[in-house]
Design a protein around this motif. Structure first.
Motif, short mmCIF file in Angstrom:
data_model
loop_
_atom_site.label_atom_id
_atom_site.label_comp_id
_atom_site.label_asym_id
_atom_site.label_seq_id
_atom_site.Cartn_x
_atom_site.Cartn_y
_atom_site.Cartn_z
N LEU A 9 0.82 -1.21 0.00
CA LEU A 9 0.00 0.00 0.00
C LEU A 9 0.86 1.26 0.00
N ARG A 10 0.25 2.34 -0.48
CA ARG A 10 0.93 3.62 -0.56
C ARG A 10 0.50 4.49 0.62
N ILE A 11 1.15 4.29 1.75
CA ILE A 11 0.85 5.05 2.96
C ILE A 11 1.82 6.22 3.06
N SER A 12 1.32 7.41 3.31
CA SER A 12 2.19 8.57 3.45
C SER A 12 3.15 8.40 4.63
N ASP A 13 4.26 9.09 4.56
CA ASP A 13 5.26 9.02 5.62
C ASP A 13 4.67 9.57 6.92
N PHE A 14 4.58 8.71 7.92
CA PHE A 14 3.99 9.14 9.20
C PHE A 14 5.04 9.47 10.25
N SER A 15 6.32 9.54 9.87
CA SER A 15 7.37 9.82 10.84
C SER A 15 7.21 11.20 11.46
N ILE A 16 6.53 12.11 10.77
CA ILE A 16 6.30 13.45 11.31
C ILE A 16 5.55 13.37 12.65
N LEU A 17 4.75 12.33 12.83
CA LEU A 17 3.98 12.19 14.07
C LEU A 17 4.91 11.97 15.27
N ASN A 18 6.08 11.43 15.02
CA ASN A 18 7.04 11.19 16.10
C ASN A 18 7.64 12.49 16.63
N THR A 19 7.48 13.57 15.87
CA THR A 19 8.04 14.86 16.30
C THR A 19 7.08 15.63 17.20
N ALA A 20 5.87 15.11 17.34
CA ALA A 20 4.88 15.79 18.19
C ALA A 20 5.28 15.66 19.65
N ASN A 21 5.70 16.76 20.25
CA ASN A 21 6.14 16.75 21.65
C ASN A 21 4.98 17.14 22.56
N GLY A 22 4.69 16.25 23.49
CA GLY A 22 3.61 16.56 24.43
C GLY A 22 2.26 16.59 23.75
N ARG A 23 1.35 17.28 24.39
CA ARG A 23 -0.02 17.35 23.90
C ARG A 23 -0.36 18.80 23.55
N GLN A 45 -3.11 21.44 15.82
CA GLN A 45 -2.67 22.53 14.96
C GLN A 45 -1.28 22.29 14.37
N SER A 46 -0.36 21.73 15.15
CA SER A 46 1.02 21.55 14.69
C SER A 46 1.13 20.50 13.58
N LEU A 47 0.12 19.66 13.43
CA LEU A 47 0.19 18.58 12.44
C LEU A 47 -0.81 18.77 11.29
N ILE A 48 -1.56 19.83 11.34
CA ILE A 48 -2.68 19.97 10.41
C ILE A 48 -2.25 19.93 8.94
N ASN A 49 -1.04 20.39 8.64
CA ASN A 49 -0.56 20.39 7.26
C ASN A 49 0.20 19.12 6.89
N HIS A 50 0.28 18.20 7.83
CA HIS A 50 1.05 16.96 7.58
C HIS A 50 0.18 15.71 7.57
N ILE A 51 -1.10 15.89 7.80
CA ILE A 51 -2.02 14.75 7.83
C ILE A 51 -2.68 14.62 6.46
N PRO A 52 -2.61 13.46 5.82
CA PRO A 52 -3.22 13.31 4.50
C PRO A 52 -4.74 13.43 4.57
N LYS A 53 -5.32 13.85 3.47
CA LYS A 53 -6.78 13.91 3.36
C LYS A 53 -7.22 12.97 2.26
N VAL A 54 -8.19 12.13 2.58
CA VAL A 54 -8.64 11.10 1.65
C VAL A 54 -10.05 11.42 1.17
N LYS A 55 -10.24 11.31 -0.13
CA LYS A 55 -11.57 11.48 -0.71
C LYS A 55 -12.14 10.11 -1.01
N LEU A 56 -13.31 9.79 -0.44
CA LEU A 56 -13.92 8.48 -0.60
C LEU A 56 -14.95 8.48 -1.73
N PRO A 57 -15.24 7.32 -2.30
CA PRO A 57 -16.19 7.24 -3.41
C PRO A 57 -17.65 7.21 -2.98
N ILE A 58 -17.90 7.16 -1.67
CA ILE A 58 -19.26 7.06 -1.17
C ILE A 58 -19.29 7.57 0.26
#
Length: 329
Positions: A9-23, A45-58
């Motif tokens: 599968l073509r999953i986007s790089d999720f390593s950016i999530l490891n940089t999230a410090n604290g809450r 807010q810190s991850l909003i531009n790094h999370i993929p957006k998926v368009k579903l067919p239904i």
């Protein structure tokens, strides 16, 4: 646990999530969250531009049991990653659905396969025009195309079509259990005469492949999933407001979920896995384009969590869920 649970599968790089410090505070409700808000279904807010957006067919609705833990449930993944197409409701809140245009993903004696429903096999629906389809998706290795069974796919109106029907028994994980139904969609080729030149033959064959992926238009435009443990599903599934909705079973796949549920086999999928496999099957049956990984990122958070659990548990093979799978494999 495998190093990569979904290598094809073509999953986007999720390593950016490891940089999230604290809450961080959710931008909508102000609650403290780590990666996304499972109440408002938005990334922090810190991850909003790094999370993929998926368009579903239904359009998808998920009805979640109130006892299902928000932080552990995978259903919020779908709402965060596909916000335009997924809506979550907490039971007993159930919208007023039209049974003529809605299906419920749930097993049972009256449940049918998606293939049967779309292709109108032995189902009391207005006849649907069926055209064979050339569909070699990346999911094909996961599709069991046995020829004997009872209610699966079919394309017997045309030559060179593979008829792979199977009776299935869907199981639920509180999440979803899939079934053994599937379709191997064949290719309808042009009939060439002996007088046709080789060059013209090539053009005809190319044209036939393009035209063979015709659209199957289903009657439904809304799909309901239930998010709960297996023991809790009957409460929602047997609700009076859902009783007239057609129930559909999924094909059988093995879960990669890390949470253990005693007595449940490895075919019991998490909600996000079931939703992902459904939209892929829907695409291959109903849409004119070949599936090319458009929905793979529905498993973005799932794969990240899987990787974190694997690393923090020294490979994860000693976890109860995986010990049980090793014994049965």
């Amino acid at each position: 646990m495998e190093e990569n649970p979904f290598p094809a599968l073509r999953i986007s790089d999720f390593s950016i999530l490891n940089t999230a410090n604290g809450r961080s505070e959710c931008s909508k409700c102000g609650r403290s969250r780590k990666f996304y808000c499972y109440t408002c279904f938005v990334p922090v807010q810190s991850l909003i531009n790094h999370i993929p957006k998926v368009k579903l067919p239904i359009k998808i609705d998920i009805i979640k049991h109130p006892s299902e833990c928000d932080g552990k449930s995978t259903s919020p993944h779908a709402a965060v990653l596909a916000p335009d197409d997924v809506t979550l409701y907490e039971y007993p809140c159930i919208p007023d659905y039209n049974p003529q245009t809605t299906i419920l993903i749930f097993p049972g004696p009256s449940a049918v396969s998606l293939n049967s429903l779309v292709l109108n096999r032995d189902i009391d629906l207005p006849e649907i025009s069926v055209v064979t389809d050339s569909c070699d998706s990346k999911l094909e290795p996961n599709i069991d195309s046995a020829n004997d069974g009872k209610s699966q796919t079919d394309k017997d109106k045309f030559p060179e079509t593979i008829n792979s029907e199977q009776s299935t028994d869907v199981k639920y994980d509180g999440h979803i259990k899939s079934t053994e139904n599937l379709v191997k969609i064949g290719t309808k080729r042009c009939h060439e005469s002996h007088e046709t030149s080789e060059g013209h033959k090539s053009q005809l064959e190319e044209s036939s492949v393009k035209q063979s992926r015709s659209l199957h238009t289903p009657k439904f435009d809304k799909v309901i999933f239930i998010d709960s443990t297996w023991n809790q599903t009957s409460t929602i599934a047997n609700d009076e407001r859902l009783k007239d909705i057609t129930r559909v079973e999924l094909k059988s796949r093995k879960t990669k979920f890390w949470r253990n549920h005693d007595g449940n086999p490895e075919e019991y999928l998490s909600t996000i896995e079931a939703l992902y496999y459904f939209v892929c099957d829907y695409h291959n049956l109903c849409l004119s384009s070949v599936y090319d990984g458009q929905y793979d990122n529905l498993l973005f958070f799932f794969c990240f969590m899987y990787d974190k659990i694997r690393q923090s548990n020294h490979g994860g093979n000693h976890l109860k869920a995986y010990k049980k799978r090793q014994k049965t494999s």
